[in-house]
Design a protein around this motif. Sequence first.
Motif, PDB file in Angstrom:
ATOM      1  N   SER A  20       9.996  -2.670   9.560  1.00  0.00           N
ATOM      2  CA  SER A  20      10.846  -3.837   9.353  1.00  0.00           C
ATOM      3  C   SER A  20       9.964  -5.006   8.917  1.00  0.00           C
ATOM      4  CB  SER A  20      11.607  -4.148  10.641  1.00  0.00           C
ATOM      5  OG  SER A  20      12.107  -5.442  10.594  1.00  0.00           O
ATOM      6  N   SER A  21       9.040  -5.378   9.783  1.00  0.00           N
ATOM      7  CA  SER A  21       8.085  -6.449   9.476  1.00  0.00           C
ATOM      8  C   SER A  21       6.789  -6.164  10.224  1.00  0.00           C
ATOM      9  CB  SER A  21       8.667  -7.803   9.913  1.00  0.00           C
ATOM     10  OG  SER A  21       7.631  -8.729  10.195  1.00  0.00           O
ATOM     11  N   THR A  22       5.670  -6.168   9.529  1.00  0.00           N
ATOM     12  CA  THR A  22       4.391  -5.899  10.210  1.00  0.00           C
ATOM     13  C   THR A  22       4.110  -6.979  11.261  1.00  0.00           C
ATOM     14  OG1 THR A  22       3.138  -7.054   8.479  1.00  0.00           O
ATOM     15  CG2 THR A  22       3.353  -4.653   8.271  1.00  0.00           C
ATOM     16  N   ASN A  23       4.576  -8.204  11.013  1.00  0.00           N
ATOM     17  CA  ASN A  23       4.382  -9.260  12.021  1.00  0.00           C
ATOM     18  C   ASN A  23       5.141  -8.936  13.309  1.00  0.00           C
ATOM     19  OD1 ASN A  23       2.760 -10.906  10.358  1.00  0.00           O
ATOM     20  ND2 ASN A  23       3.758 -12.762  11.125  1.00  0.00           N
ATOM     21  N   SER A  24       6.369  -8.414  13.163  1.00  0.00           N
ATOM     22  CA  SER A  24       7.159  -8.088  14.355  1.00  0.00           C
ATOM     23  C   SER A  24       6.493  -6.961  15.135  1.00  0.00           C
ATOM     24  CB  SER A  24       8.587  -7.687  13.960  1.00  0.00           C
ATOM     25  OG  SER A  24       9.163  -8.722  13.196  1.00  0.00           O
ATOM     26  N   ILE A  43       5.914  -0.452   2.677  1.00  0.00           N
ATOM     27  CA  ILE A  43       7.035  -1.348   2.375  1.00  0.00           C
ATOM     28  C   ILE A  43       7.580  -1.957   3.667  1.00  0.00           C
ATOM     29  CG2 ILE A  43       7.777  -0.191   0.235  1.00  0.00           C
ATOM     30  CD1 ILE A  43       9.994   1.139   1.745  1.00  0.00           C
ATOM     31  N   GLN A  44       8.143  -3.139   3.546  1.00  0.00           N
ATOM     32  CA  GLN A  44       8.824  -3.778   4.664  1.00  0.00           C
ATOM     33  C   GLN A  44      10.299  -3.920   4.288  1.00  0.00           C
ATOM     34  OE1 GLN A  44       6.007  -6.881   6.853  1.00  0.00           O
ATOM     35  NE2 GLN A  44       6.396  -7.504   4.740  1.00  0.00           N
ATOM     36  N   LYS A  45      11.153  -3.574   5.237  1.00  0.00           N
ATOM     37  CA  LYS A  45      12.586  -3.693   4.979  1.00  0.00           C
ATOM     38  C   LYS A  45      13.111  -5.051   5.456  1.00  0.00           C
ATOM     39  CE  LYS A  45      13.649  -0.341   2.517  1.00  0.00           C
ATOM     40  NZ  LYS A  45      14.283   0.939   2.539  1.00  0.00           N
ATOM     41  N   GLY A  47      10.878  -7.971   5.738  1.00  0.00           N
ATOM     42  CA  GLY A  47       9.722  -8.859   5.615  1.00  0.00           C
ATOM     43  C   GLY A  47      10.157 -10.312   5.819  1.00  0.00           C
ATOM     44  N   ARG A  48       9.374 -11.043   6.592  1.00  0.00           N
ATOM     45  CA  ARG A  48       9.749 -12.424   6.918  1.00  0.00           C
ATOM     46  C   ARG A  48       8.796 -13.416   6.278  1.00  0.00           C
ATOM     47  NH1 ARG A  48       8.957 -13.545  11.927  1.00  0.00           N
ATOM     48  NH2 ARG A  48       8.030 -11.638  12.718  1.00  0.00           N
ATOM     49  N   GLY A  49       9.372 -14.467   5.696  1.00  0.00           N
ATOM     50  CA  GLY A  49       8.578 -15.559   5.170  1.00  0.00           C
ATOM     51  C   GLY A  49       8.641 -16.745   6.119  1.00  0.00           C
ATOM     52  N   ARG A  50       8.028 -17.832   5.733  1.00  0.00           N
ATOM     53  CA  ARG A  50       8.071 -19.027   6.568  1.00  0.00           C
ATOM     54  C   ARG A  50       9.465 -19.624   6.558  1.00  0.00           C
ATOM     55  NH1 ARG A  50       5.451 -22.862   4.077  1.00  0.00           N
ATOM     56  NH2 ARG A  50       5.336 -24.165   5.914  1.00  0.00           N
ATOM     57  N   MET A  51       9.756 -20.394   7.593  1.00  0.00           N
ATOM     58  CA  MET A  51      11.000 -21.147   7.715  1.00  0.00           C
ATOM     59  C   MET A  51      12.234 -20.264   7.540  1.00  0.00           C
ATOM     60  SD  MET A  51       9.673 -24.629   5.883  1.00  0.00           S
ATOM     61  CE  MET A  51      10.622 -25.698   6.961  1.00  0.00           C
ATOM     62  N   LYS A 112       1.716 -19.753 -10.092  1.00  0.00           N
ATOM     63  CA  LYS A 112       2.668 -18.753  -9.591  1.00  0.00           C
ATOM     64  C   LYS A 112       2.138 -18.084  -8.335  1.00  0.00           C
ATOM     65  CE  LYS A 112       4.480 -17.725 -14.114  1.00  0.00           C
ATOM     66  NZ  LYS A 112       3.761 -16.967 -15.145  1.00  0.00           N
ATOM     67  N   LYS A 113       3.056 -17.877  -7.397  1.00  0.00           N
ATOM     68  CA  LYS A 113       2.659 -17.397  -6.074  1.00  0.00           C
ATOM     69  C   LYS A 113       2.311 -15.914  -6.067  1.00  0.00           C
ATOM     70  CE  LYS A 113       4.462 -17.478  -1.319  1.00  0.00           C
ATOM     71  NZ  LYS A 113       5.208 -18.329  -0.388  1.00  0.00           N
ATOM     72  N   VAL A 114       1.159 -15.602  -5.495  1.00  0.00           N
ATOM     73  CA  VAL A 114       0.710 -14.218  -5.423  1.00  0.00           C
ATOM     74  C   VAL A 114       0.555 -13.773  -3.967  1.00  0.00           C
ATOM     75  CG1 VAL A 114      -1.787 -14.680  -5.522  1.00  0.00           C
ATOM     76  CG2 VAL A 114      -0.909 -12.588  -6.547  1.00  0.00           C
TER      77      VAL A 114
HETATM   78  C1  BTN Z   1       5.616 -17.234   3.145  1.00  0.00           C
HETATM   79  O1  BTN Z   1       5.008 -17.569   2.143  1.00  0.00           O
HETATM   80  O2  BTN Z   1       6.748 -17.674   3.391  1.00  0.00           O
HETATM   81  C2  BTN Z   1       4.944 -16.291   4.120  1.00  0.00           C
HETATM   82  C3  BTN Z   1       5.096 -14.836   3.728  1.00  0.00           C
HETATM   83  C4  BTN Z   1       4.401 -13.885   4.685  1.00  0.00           C
HETATM   84  C5  BTN Z   1       4.626 -12.422   4.342  1.00  0.00           C
HETATM   85  C6  BTN Z   1       3.820 -11.482   5.184  1.00  0.00           C
HETATM   86  S1  BTN Z   1       3.887  -9.795   4.628  1.00  0.00           S
HETATM   87  C7  BTN Z   1       3.146  -9.224   6.097  1.00  0.00           C
HETATM   88  C8  BTN Z   1       3.713 -10.057   7.225  1.00  0.00           C
HETATM   89  N1  BTN Z   1       4.935  -9.474   7.746  1.00  0.00           N
HETATM   90  C9  BTN Z   1       6.006 -10.261   7.519  1.00  0.00           C
HETATM   91  O3  BTN Z   1       7.178  -9.988   7.840  1.00  0.00           O
HETATM   92  N2  BTN Z   1       5.617 -11.391   6.887  1.00  0.00           N
HETATM   93  C10 BTN Z   1       4.179 -11.413   6.662  1.00  0.00           C
END
Ligand code: BTN
Length: 252
Positions: A20-24, A43-45, A47-51, A112-114
């Motif tokens: 789901s998310s490596t952070n979780s 792959i993450q199903k 994946g979480r970004g900020r905010m 551009k964001k990488v």
């Molecule tokens: C952002 O720019 O908003 C932060 C993105 C962070 C993505 C990484 S991918 C690995 C880890 N697991 C997640 O769910 N999010 C971070």
Amino acid sequence: QMGLKTTLLGKKIHYFEEVSSTNSVAKEIAASEEEGALVIAEIQKGGRGRMGREWVSPHGGIWMSVILKPGIPLRHASRLTLVAGLAVANVIRDMGLDARIKWPNDVRINGKKVCGILTEAKAEVDRVDYVVLGIGINVNMDLKDIPESFRAGSTTLKVELGKHIRRVSFLQDFLFELEQQYISFKTQPFSHILNDWLALSDTIGREVKVTTPSRIIEGRAVGVTPDGALIIRKADNTKEEIIAGRCIYARP
Ligand code: BTN
């Protein structure tokens, strides 16, 4: 088996095809793991970004989380976001690309964001128990692999370099660089890292608009505090420090 050049980071690797998310996952196991353990997935199903944003994580990227136990006060945890951003930017620059950092954590090439970084910490009173450094790098995807609604403003290393990148060697180089930066974070005054970060950032001096959950601040970015907060000088000449938010450049 990964041929790592590190002694701490990646000593233990939890590898998943899909997560789901490596952070979780990292947060669930962090209490019982040693510092340096890594969670990585193809792959993450979820994946979480900020905010609260979604982070698109198809095949071809590097989606990973590093568990750190630096024993620092919680208010210093955001410094590790700058440490990670600096390490990513340095490794990409070593490939001959002009990587820059947009406060607080985006690594960009030609605007551009990488790469994005999501730092999450758990603290007891004021000391952190652990910090999870979540790092997402767009490596071998083509732009068509990124859903259209997320494509604008994004790029990948393959697109910028015009060739496929060996993810294992990239990871070896990145973990080595991150470990060096982390050692210097723990042993040197933070101003060292901050100076290196400032040299690679393209945020200072710009007109910016920063959105936080509660408000929008506009003005000129004039510096970064030792904790990584952005200092903005507003039209009325007063200054404000913002520890976290979404930053947009008024002129790209
Ligand atoms: C952002 O720019 O908003 C932060 C993105 C962070 C993505 C990484 S991918 C690995 C880890 N697991 C997640 O769910 N999010 C971070």
